[in-house]
Design a protein around this motif. Sequence first.
Motif, PDB file in Angstrom:
ATOM      1  N   GLU A  48      -0.684  -1.280 -32.558  1.00 52.57           N
ATOM      2  CA  GLU A  48      -1.013   0.645 -32.645  1.00 52.57           C
ATOM      3  C   GLU A  48      -0.064   1.057 -33.347  1.00 52.57           C
ATOM      4  O   GLU A  48       1.191   0.149 -34.008  1.00 52.57           O
ATOM      5  CB  GLU A  48      -0.498   0.441 -30.606  1.00 52.57           C
ATOM      6  CG  GLU A  48      -1.377   0.043 -29.943  1.00 52.57           C
ATOM      7  CD  GLU A  48      -0.542  -0.057 -28.533  1.00 52.57           C
ATOM      8  OE1 GLU A  48       0.299   0.995 -28.310  1.00 52.57           O
ATOM      9  OE2 GLU A  48      -0.927  -0.357 -27.737  1.00 52.57           O
ATOM     10  N   PRO A  49       0.389   1.843 -33.718  1.00 50.04           N
ATOM     11  CA  PRO A  49       1.277   3.069 -34.021  1.00 50.04           C
ATOM     12  C   PRO A  49       2.670   2.371 -34.051  1.00 50.04           C
ATOM     13  O   PRO A  49       3.333   2.383 -32.966  1.00 50.04           O
ATOM     14  CB  PRO A  49       0.895   4.276 -34.188  1.00 50.04           C
ATOM     15  CG  PRO A  49      -0.939   4.622 -33.756  1.00 50.04           C
ATOM     16  CD  PRO A  49      -0.871   3.335 -33.407  1.00 50.04           C
ATOM     17  N   TYR A  75      -4.869   5.717 -43.667  1.00 45.25           N
ATOM     18  CA  TYR A  75      -4.573   7.287 -43.553  1.00 45.25           C
ATOM     19  C   TYR A  75      -2.588   7.567 -43.879  1.00 45.25           C
ATOM     20  O   TYR A  75      -1.816   6.488 -42.885  1.00 45.25           O
ATOM     21  CB  TYR A  75      -4.856   7.192 -42.519  1.00 45.25           C
ATOM     22  CG  TYR A  75      -4.598   9.177 -41.580  1.00 45.25           C
ATOM     23  CD1 TYR A  75      -5.302  10.062 -42.354  1.00 45.25           C
ATOM     24  CD2 TYR A  75      -3.512   8.702 -40.817  1.00 45.25           C
ATOM     25  CE1 TYR A  75      -5.462  10.900 -41.200  1.00 45.25           C
ATOM     26  CE2 TYR A  75      -3.433  10.375 -40.423  1.00 45.25           C
ATOM     27  CZ  TYR A  75      -4.523  10.729 -40.438  1.00 45.25           C
ATOM     28  OH  TYR A  75      -3.866  12.550 -39.927  1.00 45.25           O
ATOM     29  N   ASP A 103       1.477   8.251 -37.030  1.00 44.40           N
ATOM     30  CA  ASP A 103       0.476   9.373 -36.721  1.00 44.40           C
ATOM     31  C   ASP A 103      -1.041   7.251 -37.265  1.00 44.40           C
ATOM     32  O   ASP A 103      -2.450   8.057 -37.425  1.00 44.40           O
ATOM     33  CB  ASP A 103      -0.076  10.153 -37.410  1.00 44.40           C
ATOM     34  CG  ASP A 103       0.244  10.696 -38.406  1.00 44.40           C
ATOM     35  OD1 ASP A 103       1.106   9.632 -39.461  1.00 44.40           O
ATOM     36  OD2 ASP A 103       0.170  12.043 -39.282  1.00 44.40           O
ATOM     37  N   ARG A 105      -4.093   4.978 -38.153  1.00 41.75           N
ATOM     38  CA  ARG A 105      -5.273   4.975 -37.548  1.00 41.75           C
ATOM     39  C   ARG A 105      -6.054   4.320 -38.398  1.00 41.75           C
ATOM     40  O   ARG A 105      -5.750   4.189 -39.561  1.00 41.75           O
ATOM     41  CB  ARG A 105      -5.539   6.641 -37.235  1.00 41.75           C
ATOM     42  CG  ARG A 105      -5.881   7.519 -38.055  1.00 41.75           C
ATOM     43  CD  ARG A 105      -6.933   8.630 -37.607  1.00 41.75           C
ATOM     44  NE  ARG A 105      -7.193   9.798 -38.770  1.00 41.75           N
ATOM     45  CZ  ARG A 105      -6.655  10.905 -38.394  1.00 41.75           C
ATOM     46  NH1 ARG A 105      -6.150  10.914 -37.213  1.00 41.75           N
ATOM     47  NH2 ARG A 105      -6.596  11.666 -39.423  1.00 41.75           N
ATOM     48  N   GLU A 106      -7.046   3.831 -38.244  1.00 45.09           N
ATOM     49  CA  GLU A 106      -8.020   3.470 -38.557  1.00 45.09           C
ATOM     50  C   GLU A 106      -7.140   1.453 -39.201  1.00 45.09           C
ATOM     51  O   GLU A 106      -6.394   1.281 -39.073  1.00 45.09           O
ATOM     52  CB  GLU A 106      -8.983   3.914 -39.888  1.00 45.09           C
ATOM     53  CG  GLU A 106      -9.580   5.221 -38.799  1.00 45.09           C
ATOM     54  CD  GLU A 106     -10.407   6.127 -39.931  1.00 45.09           C
ATOM     55  OE1 GLU A 106      -9.983   6.134 -40.914  1.00 45.09           O
ATOM     56  OE2 GLU A 106     -10.730   7.246 -39.316  1.00 45.09           O
ATOM     57  N   THR A 126      -4.700   0.877 -34.052  1.00 46.99           N
ATOM     58  CA  THR A 126      -5.516   2.261 -33.321  1.00 46.99           C
ATOM     59  C   THR A 126      -4.403   3.329 -33.326  1.00 46.99           C
ATOM     60  O   THR A 126      -3.762   3.124 -33.296  1.00 46.99           O
ATOM     61  CB  THR A 126      -5.899   1.047 -31.964  1.00 46.99           C
ATOM     62  OG1 THR A 126      -4.182   1.144 -31.483  1.00 46.99           O
ATOM     63  CG2 THR A 126      -6.433  -0.271 -32.510  1.00 46.99           C
ATOM     64  N   ASP A 127      -5.816   4.388 -32.269  1.00 47.01           N
ATOM     65  CA  ASP A 127      -5.615   5.426 -32.953  1.00 47.01           C
ATOM     66  C   ASP A 127      -4.989   5.766 -31.014  1.00 47.01           C
ATOM     67  O   ASP A 127      -4.458   4.818 -30.262  1.00 47.01           O
ATOM     68  CB  ASP A 127      -6.545   6.585 -32.124  1.00 47.01           C
ATOM     69  CG  ASP A 127      -6.689   6.750 -33.909  1.00 47.01           C
ATOM     70  OD1 ASP A 127      -6.496   6.580 -34.667  1.00 47.01           O
ATOM     71  OD2 ASP A 127      -7.828   7.323 -33.033  1.00 47.01           O
ATOM     72  N   ALA A 131       1.030  12.458 -33.879  1.00 43.07           N
ATOM     73  CA  ALA A 131       1.174  12.997 -34.623  1.00 43.07           C
ATOM     74  C   ALA A 131       2.675  13.310 -35.089  1.00 43.07           C
ATOM     75  O   ALA A 131       3.529  13.195 -36.219  1.00 43.07           O
ATOM     76  CB  ALA A 131       0.419  14.045 -35.681  1.00 43.07           C
TER      77      ALA A 131
END
Length: 182
Positions: A48-49, A75, A103, A105-106, A126-127, A131
Amino acid sequence: MWKKTAAACVIAGIVALGAPMAASAETADDAVGYVEPTGVVVNPVAIEPCLTSTVTFGARYWAPSESVAIAVEGYHAADASIPASATAAADGSLVTTFVPPADGREDYGITFTAASRTYTAVIAVTDGVDASASCDHDPGADPAALASTGSDSAPWVAVAGAGMLVAGVAVIATRAAARRRS
């Protein structure tokens, strides 16, 4: 009734004995669907972020004390946390950590480039984080305590599985011996 109970014990024992092995068989390679070169471990490959993934190169992967440039694509890659370069140890090993932005992702491609070779690790993010959030963590927190891989109960499951397997076989053997006597 005894046959079903004994058979269930044997099957449960086999399953319980196999569970720790099956759980430990899944690796970073299995999760992404490609095979890492020998000596490279990306753990975990999906985060995760703001969480940390570690890329570890084993001994003799790089030349001793070789300088390795590190570049990130993905990203908002500029907001990710990873050193721009690193130096391999005297044995050619190297360990570095990657923290995607809040923020993030991907997929992120982390390319390690040196005179001897180039390698790109892919880490999926993962998202899930706003943000406007930041990756500032409690400085007293232990990052290793944030995520746990593997299982602390695996030895107990194996012991219980072995016990159920022995019990099931004993019931079957006792019932077979009783039938022979009658």
